[in-house]
Enzyme design. Structure first.
Site, PDB file in Angstrom:
ATOM      1  N   LYS A 277       0.812  -1.229   0.000  1.00 18.49           N
ATOM      2  CA  LYS A 277       0.000   0.000   0.000  1.00 18.49           C
ATOM      3  C   LYS A 277       0.839   1.269   0.000  1.00 18.49           C
ATOM      4  O   LYS A 277       2.018   1.273   0.337  1.00 18.49           O
ATOM      5  CB  LYS A 277      -0.996  -0.043   1.160  1.00 18.49           C
ATOM      6  CG  LYS A 277      -2.160  -0.981   0.793  1.00 18.49           C
ATOM      7  CD  LYS A 277      -3.425  -0.711   1.520  1.00 18.49           C
ATOM      8  CE  LYS A 277      -4.524  -1.609   0.930  1.00 18.49           C
ATOM      9  NZ  LYS A 277      -5.596  -1.852   1.892  1.00 18.49           N
TER      10      LYS A 277
ATOM     11  N   ARG B 282      -4.363  -9.990   4.230  1.00 18.99           N
ATOM     12  CA  ARG B 282      -4.605  -9.949   2.788  1.00 18.99           C
ATOM     13  C   ARG B 282      -3.310  -9.526   2.097  1.00 18.99           C
ATOM     14  O   ARG B 282      -2.772  -8.462   2.397  1.00 18.99           O
ATOM     15  CB  ARG B 282      -5.735  -8.948   2.520  1.00 18.99           C
ATOM     16  CG  ARG B 282      -6.237  -8.901   1.096  1.00 18.99           C
ATOM     17  CD  ARG B 282      -7.404  -7.917   0.992  1.00 18.99           C
ATOM     18  NE  ARG B 282      -7.864  -7.779  -0.381  1.00 18.99           N
ATOM     19  CZ  ARG B 282      -7.313  -7.009  -1.291  1.00 18.99           C
ATOM     20  NH1 ARG B 282      -6.252  -6.271  -0.976  1.00 18.99           N
ATOM     21  NH2 ARG B 282      -7.793  -6.945  -2.506  1.00 18.99           N
TER      22      ARG B 282
HETATM   23  C1  YH5 Z   1      -8.179  -4.120   2.520  1.00 16.65           C
HETATM   24  O1  YH5 Z   1      -7.289  -3.447   3.077  1.00 16.65           O
HETATM   25  N1  YH5 Z   1      -7.760  -3.469   0.085  1.00 16.65           N
HETATM   26  S1  YH5 Z   1      -8.077  -3.258  -2.620  1.00 16.65           S
HETATM   27  C2  YH5 Z   1      -3.374   0.404  -3.329  1.00 16.65           C
HETATM   28  C3  YH5 Z   1      -2.093  -0.134  -3.377  1.00 16.65           C
HETATM   29  C4  YH5 Z   1      -1.878  -1.458  -3.104  1.00 16.65           C
HETATM   30  C5  YH5 Z   1      -2.941  -2.258  -2.803  1.00 16.65           C
HETATM   31  C6  YH5 Z   1      -1.141   1.888  -4.150  1.00 16.65           C
HETATM   32  N2  YH5 Z   1      -9.443  -4.660  -0.746  1.00 16.65           N
HETATM   33  C7  YH5 Z   1      -8.392  -4.107   1.112  1.00 16.65           C
HETATM   34  O2  YH5 Z   1      -5.170  -3.835  -2.177  1.00 16.65           O
HETATM   35  N3  YH5 Z   1     -10.251  -5.618   1.358  1.00 16.65           N
HETATM   36  C8  YH5 Z   1      -8.432  -3.820  -1.015  1.00 16.65           C
HETATM   37  O3  YH5 Z   1      -0.983   0.612  -3.693  1.00 16.65           O
HETATM   38  C9  YH5 Z   1      -9.431  -4.855   0.601  1.00 16.65           C
HETATM   39  N4  YH5 Z   1      -9.032  -4.893   3.252  1.00 16.65           N
HETATM   40  C10 YH5 Z   1     -10.031  -5.619   2.688  1.00 16.65           C
HETATM   41  N5  YH5 Z   1     -10.827  -6.353   3.487  1.00 16.65           N
HETATM   42  C11 YH5 Z   1      -6.738  -2.079  -2.414  1.00 16.65           C
HETATM   43  C12 YH5 Z   1      -5.365  -2.667  -2.435  1.00 16.65           C
HETATM   44  C13 YH5 Z   1      -4.240  -1.754  -2.760  1.00 16.65           C
HETATM   45  C14 YH5 Z   1      -4.445  -0.421  -3.022  1.00 16.65           C
END
Ligand code: YH5
Length: 296
Positions: free
Chosen positions: A235, A269
């Site tokens: 993230k 996750r």
């Molecule tokens: C979560 O925390 N996150 S989708 C931006 C990034 C990297 C990854 C800029 N669905 C979650 O994974 N469901 C997502 O770099 C989720 N908890 C739960 N339960 C976003 C994501 C991401 C966004």
């Protein structure tokens, strides 16, 4: 060592969760593997989305130790535009059907929409992972009727604009109160507490300082007594702290996963399943030794 009395009862993680007939054991920390099924992932060059490529990736994550695979057809990254329900269903249903046929672990559906939840559970999904905590029209009733467990996540604002002006008086209290209210709404809709997981929603309408505070005080959310899921993998907070691109964020992702399970998270996750699973295994080994030393 004498056991430390705790203010709240421990999360009821002894019995496996029933995810549409497939068990999910949360008695020790586990990995939820991320499978994005958006046109920018698994395309064969053009616009064509390959179910085979998604299946191959999911089989690899299962072999690497994932306890569940989270299938998402809508980008919820900051700034992302909403996807219509029929388009999301076209993306996720063929993938869930293929995974359900060829994998043994449960699948979760990452969606905010009632129609997508219904179609995904009918195709074999065993958990509803909703970044909007079942606040969309029809979502609460659909999730209740589906019979599968739900993950309720905190988000301030909506994906399109949530990172513009995140603001809190006290982020930990506000996230905790929000999640407590959503648990009450779910119970009123007929969803048993035994079928709920909670998630602070790292990066969803939060500045770096908010994410850090939530992780530092994650035990306050664990005190709600329900299993905690965390999504920290790759993230932006890591990018902001260390000035690293998405592909360079694995070591910091593992450190954050470790800190989260130390503070009570049971489901992590993650995109990098093998490395995350190894991290959680060594934590479990040390905990096992601790339990042995204290004669439990
Ligand atoms: C979560 O925390 N996150 S989708 C931006 C990034 C990297 C990854 C800029 N669905 C979650 O994974 N469901 C997502 O770099 C989720 N908890 C739960 N339960 C976003 C994501 C991401 C966004």
């Amino acid at each position: 060592m004498a056991p430390t009395p705790s203010a709240a009862p421990p999360a009821s993680t002894e019995l496996p969760l029933d995810c549409n007939g497939r068990p999910l054991d949360l008695s020790r920390p586990q990995v939820m593997g991320v499978l994005n099924v958006t046109p920018d992932s698994f395309s064969d060059g053009g616009d064509f989305f390959s179910v085979d490529a998604a299946l191959e990736r999911a089989l690899a994550m299962q072999a690497e130790g994932a306890a569940i695979i989270d299938v998402g057809g809508e980008s919820t990254r900051p700034g992302a535009e909403p996807v219509p329900a029929d388009e999301e269903i076209r993306r996720v249903v063929p993938v869930i059907e293929a995974l359900h046929a060829h994998l043994s672990i449960p699948l979760s559906i990452d969606t905010q929409k009632a129609d997508v939840m219904r179609a995904a559970v009918a195709a074999g999904a065993g958990l509803i992972n909703d970044v909007n905590a079942l606040r969309a029209p029809g979502a609460l009733a659909t999730a209740a009727a589906s019979g599968v467990p739900v993950c309720l996540m905190h988000m301030q604002g909506e994906p399109r604009s949530m990172q513009q002006q995140p603001h809190y008086q006290d982020v930990v209290t506000e996230v905790r109160d929000f999640l407590r209210d959503r648990v009450a709404a779910c119970e009123a809709a007929g969803i048993a507490r035994e079928r709920m997981l909670l998630d602070p929603g790292f990066g969803f309408g939060k500045r770096v300082e908010h994410n850090l505070r939530l992780l530092a005080e994650l035990d306050q959310l664990a005190a709600l007594g329900l299993p905690l899921l965390v999504g920290l993998s790759r993230k932006s907070m890591i990018g902001k702290l260390l000035h690293l691109e998405v592909g360079e964020r694995l070591p910091a992702s593992l450190a954050l996963a470790l800190l989260a399970v130390e503070r009570g998270a049971v489901l992590v996750r993650a995109h990098d399943v093998a490395a995350t699973w190894q991290t959680l295994q060594v934590v479990a080994a040390v905990r096992g030794s601790e339990a042995e030393a204290s004669g439990r």
